[in-house]
Scaffold this motif. Sequence first.
Motif, PDB file in Angstrom:
ATOM      1  N   GLN A  41       0.848  -1.184   0.000  1.00 54.50           N
ATOM      2  CA  GLN A  41       0.000   0.000   0.000  1.00 54.50           C
ATOM      3  C   GLN A  41       0.891   1.243   0.000  1.00 54.50           C
ATOM      4  OE1 GLN A  41      -3.447  -0.168  -0.197  1.00 54.50           O
ATOM      5  NE2 GLN A  41      -2.923  -2.313  -0.557  1.00 54.50           N
ATOM      6  N   LEU A  42       0.841   1.996  -1.093  1.00 53.81           N
ATOM      7  CA  LEU A  42       1.732   3.142  -1.261  1.00 53.81           C
ATOM      8  C   LEU A  42       0.920   4.413  -1.434  1.00 53.81           C
ATOM      9  CD1 LEU A  42       4.317   1.625  -3.773  1.00 53.81           C
ATOM     10  CD2 LEU A  42       4.492   1.754  -1.294  1.00 53.81           C
ATOM     11  N   PRO A  43       1.439   5.525  -0.946  1.00 54.44           N
ATOM     12  CA  PRO A  43       0.738   6.797  -1.131  1.00 54.44           C
ATOM     13  C   PRO A  43       0.847   7.277  -2.576  1.00 54.44           C
ATOM     14  CG  PRO A  43       2.851   7.178  -0.087  1.00 54.44           C
ATOM     15  CD  PRO A  43       2.681   5.687  -0.178  1.00 54.44           C
ATOM     16  N   GLY A  44      -0.113   8.115  -2.985  1.00 55.60           N
ATOM     17  CA  GLY A  44      -0.056   8.714  -4.302  1.00 55.60           C
ATOM     18  C   GLY A  44      -0.699   7.848  -5.358  1.00 55.60           C
ATOM     19  N   PRO A  45      -0.849   8.387  -6.560  1.00 61.57           N
ATOM     20  CA  PRO A  45      -1.493   7.643  -7.651  1.00 61.57           C
ATOM     21  C   PRO A  45      -0.652   6.444  -8.083  1.00 61.57           C
ATOM     22  CG  PRO A  45      -0.495   9.664  -8.477  1.00 61.57           C
ATOM     23  CD  PRO A  45      -0.395   9.729  -6.989  1.00 61.57           C
ATOM     24  N   ALA A  46      -1.340   5.419  -8.592  1.00 62.03           N
ATOM     25  CA  ALA A  46      -0.644   4.221  -9.062  1.00 62.03           C
ATOM     26  C   ALA A  46       0.215   4.556 -10.278  1.00 62.03           C
ATOM     27  CB  ALA A  46      -1.664   3.141  -9.427  1.00 62.03           C
ATOM     28  N   LEU A  47       1.322   3.836 -10.379  1.00 60.02           N
ATOM     29  CA  LEU A  47       2.239   4.022 -11.499  1.00 60.02           C
ATOM     30  C   LEU A  47       2.569   2.657 -12.090  1.00 60.02           C
ATOM     31  CD1 LEU A  47       4.638   6.706  -9.964  1.00 60.02           C
ATOM     32  CD2 LEU A  47       3.035   7.037 -11.842  1.00 60.02           C
ATOM     33  N   PRO A  48       3.046   2.612 -13.338  1.00 55.05           N
ATOM     34  CA  PRO A  48       3.282   1.323 -14.005  1.00 55.05           C
ATOM     35  C   PRO A  48       4.180   0.366 -13.226  1.00 55.05           C
ATOM     36  CG  PRO A  48       3.407   3.097 -15.594  1.00 55.05           C
ATOM     37  CD  PRO A  48       3.270   3.748 -14.249  1.00 55.05           C
ATOM     38  N   VAL A  49       5.161   0.889 -12.477  1.00 55.22           N
ATOM     39  CA  VAL A  49       6.084   0.004 -11.773  1.00 55.22           C
ATOM     40  C   VAL A  49       5.395  -0.761 -10.645  1.00 55.22           C
ATOM     41  CG1 VAL A  49       6.896   1.595  -9.991  1.00 55.22           C
ATOM     42  CG2 VAL A  49       8.478  -0.089 -10.939  1.00 55.22           C
ATOM     43  N   ASP A  50       4.235  -0.301 -10.196  1.00 51.31           N
ATOM     44  CA  ASP A  50       3.561  -0.935  -9.064  1.00 51.31           C
ATOM     45  C   ASP A  50       3.321  -2.425  -9.316  1.00 51.31           C
ATOM     46  OD1 ASP A  50       3.605   1.502  -7.894  1.00 51.31           O
ATOM     47  OD2 ASP A  50       1.454   1.904  -8.043  1.00 51.31           O
ATOM     48  N   ALA A  51       3.047  -2.774 -10.580  1.00 49.67           N
ATOM     49  CA  ALA A  51       2.745  -4.176 -10.894  1.00 49.67           C
ATOM     50  C   ALA A  51       3.932  -5.090 -10.619  1.00 49.67           C
ATOM     51  CB  ALA A  51       2.312  -4.307 -12.348  1.00 49.67           C
ATOM     52  N   ALA A  52       5.150  -4.541 -10.664  1.00 42.91           N
ATOM     53  CA  ALA A  52       6.356  -5.365 -10.451  1.00 42.91           C
ATOM     54  C   ALA A  52       6.811  -5.383  -9.004  1.00 42.91           C
ATOM     55  CB  ALA A  52       7.486  -4.850 -11.342  1.00 42.91           C
ATOM     56  N   LEU A  53       6.215  -4.555  -8.160  1.00 45.33           N
ATOM     57  CA  LEU A  53       6.708  -4.442  -6.787  1.00 45.33           C
ATOM     58  C   LEU A  53       6.509  -5.713  -5.963  1.00 45.33           C
ATOM     59  CD1 LEU A  53       5.738  -0.752  -5.958  1.00 45.33           C
ATOM     60  CD2 LEU A  53       7.951  -1.672  -6.678  1.00 45.33           C
TER      61      LEU A  53
END
Length: 841
Positions: free
Chosen positions: A15-27
Amino acid sequence: MSKPPPSGQPPPAPQLPGPALPVDAALPALLDALSAAPNAVLEAPPGAGKTTRVPLALRGAPWARGRIVMLQPRRLAARAAAARLAALLGEEVGATVGLRIRGETRAGPRTRIEVVTEGVLTRMLQSDPALDGVSAVIFDEIHERALQAELGLALCLEAQAALRPELRLIAMSATLDAQALAALMGDAARLRAEGTLHPVETRWRDAPVAPGRLTDAVAETTQSALSETAGDALVFLPGAAEIARVAARLSALLPADAELHALHGDLPLARQQAALAPAAPGRRKVVLSSAIAETSLTVEGVRIVIDSGLARRSRFDPCSGMSRLITERASRAEADQRRGRAGRLGPGLCLRLWTKGAEGGMTAFAPPEILTADLAGLALDLALWGAPDGAGLAFLDPPPAPALAEARALLRDLGALDAAGALTATGRAMAAMPLHPRLAAMVAQAPQDERATACALAAILSERDPLRVPGQRAGVDLALRLEALADPRRFASLRGLAVDRAALARAAEALRRLRLATGARGPIRPERAGGLLALGWPDRIAQRRPGPAPRHLLSGGKGAALAAEDALAGAPLLVAADLDGDPREAAIRLAAVLSPDDLEAAAGARIGTRRVVEWSARTARVEAEERRVLGALTLRARPLRDAAPEEVAAALCAGVRALGLEALGWTDAAQALRARILWARAQGADLPDVSDAALRDGLEDWLAPWFGAARSAEDLAALDLLAPLRALLGRDGAALLDRAAPARFAAPSGSSHAVDYAQDPPTVALRAQELYGLDIHPMLGRAPLRLALLSPAGRPIALTLDLPGFWRGGWADARKEMRGRYPRHDWPERPWEASPPRARR
């Protein structure tokens, strides 16, 4: 401790602050990989969000009990990344997210994520190889192949292997060969995040930009792009000079709603931040940028990229010991990075100022900095780490041995290494300073009452020249720069020179930090500049050469030159702190006058006495002197009265080689003897080799014993080489030569004539009457002797290698002509049967 996900299911996304970004899928996969093994490589295209999302995601990992350190290659990018991370957490930099760059630290007890520049990490490792309190190190933008980043990774890998197996190392790249990087990191896991880059239309030129038209081409292309596409424009140029020229040309062409910004590392922070900030409502930005905007920086609002296709890089030449900036074509990877900037917010446009066909000639990647840079700083870091040659450290490309050897030689000259290559106390003091080793040596070795001046010099030389103002020729004198830094107002009124206020402010801030770090107190003393510079540039002490032009010899052996109109042009001694790197004769860009007393104080231990007996090309004679020398410089000389004969002979041999064999005394007799020997050897006679190459190589053996009192070129020209050549032959050789190539021909008339072996074939010239009665052609061994038949007046009649054939053929015509010209002489029809006239006794 977090609960592992059920078997077969991917781990949950953090769970990260701010809008989702493309790298989120790889985290999730990245966190999973780092739970199983300490190292990972994450590939993510520009704009995927890796810089801001990965450190936040790692913060919640069960193994991340300490700080997470993230490297950024540039100060501006580090500031921007720290500010963005802090903003996502609703905090100021210095709380959860800290920042450490040169001259600025904003961190506290709550800091969990620390953004640092690469040199900071190296100093952290040198002071604490175990990196206690650090759970992970992230190497962002590793594809840039920055020297300090690769050194930091190598040191971290060794620390991990020896001291901290639980330390996590994450390398993040957009374009690098991830397979090689993963192998270097112990077969680290490779993960890839796909970006959501919007489509970017790419256009190329139909024809290349003509030489000298880059400024106009960029300005015209930018104006055209703004008229047809919405959004801000980002223009990539090689450096600050091109940015300034394009800005001047473009300012009158921009539409009313557009504002112009520059972005490069020498600008004040406020101007850099203004270039990165979004444009005001209803306004558009045009940002003219160096390569600083290629990667981790986000320039808000950009939809248009104009790419000059050029990059500026530093190249170090180990032979000259100098670095120079060169402008060259960008790599394909750099061009792709730049193009990606146009598609972060929506569909974009990329205009490339080269033809599509030229793309095939671009290199795939920019050269690694470790292969092209000055390695003095690396050599100092390696010595402090205990791996002076880098052996055992994991580098993608090991440092080149010649450049590293040159760097270590410089460190020895600076006093940082001892003769065995071990780090000295001076070297340790230098390594603790965030300065180039030359500057650090100057500050570390400066007398206490001059340390403030040394810090001021280091500050000026670390920043842009404060007197380099367009249209102004301020000369090269660093003492002027010290005056400007010490008292800007007085300097302006006294000297009447304009000052780059931004550069001077940066130097003043650097000086403030150095004073704090070194405890330097006291005033800045411009008159001490030369003596202090000699501590850091012992190889750049410059002695003016004789002659009207201000040309200099450096103590390191290279040449350097000043502009004739420069105020320091007449100084006999200088220290050149900045050169343009030209390997033939470098132009001096910054220097200071060096007095003889300052030279003694700074370099006295390096000054030695040397007996010199050598050939002088300038005076064309042997010079025997006792010289006081510093490297290649002769500071003082006195005649040497007791030069040994063998020393003089060696110098004369060098003189002969410099002047050429033709400078020797080649009498007719000596030339004739040499020609005989050469011809006889060509026929197979076992005689000494007297070819040019053999005589040059063997001067010490055949000629040196005959020098006598010779000392000059005139003396060499007066030497008669006949006796040395005869001695070279020896008695047996002379006898063999007489048999194989007799010096004279005995004619039937009883006369004797010299054979000319310089002609091909050997030739004897004599009057035809002297051969009467001879019906066999004379031979030299198995080779016919060429006969040059002459009239009674010595004029040529015929050349022949077949005397019997001539008697029976050409003689009839020759006889007819000769009888008319010389009726008193005998011209028989059958000369082979006639008797020759007797030679006079």
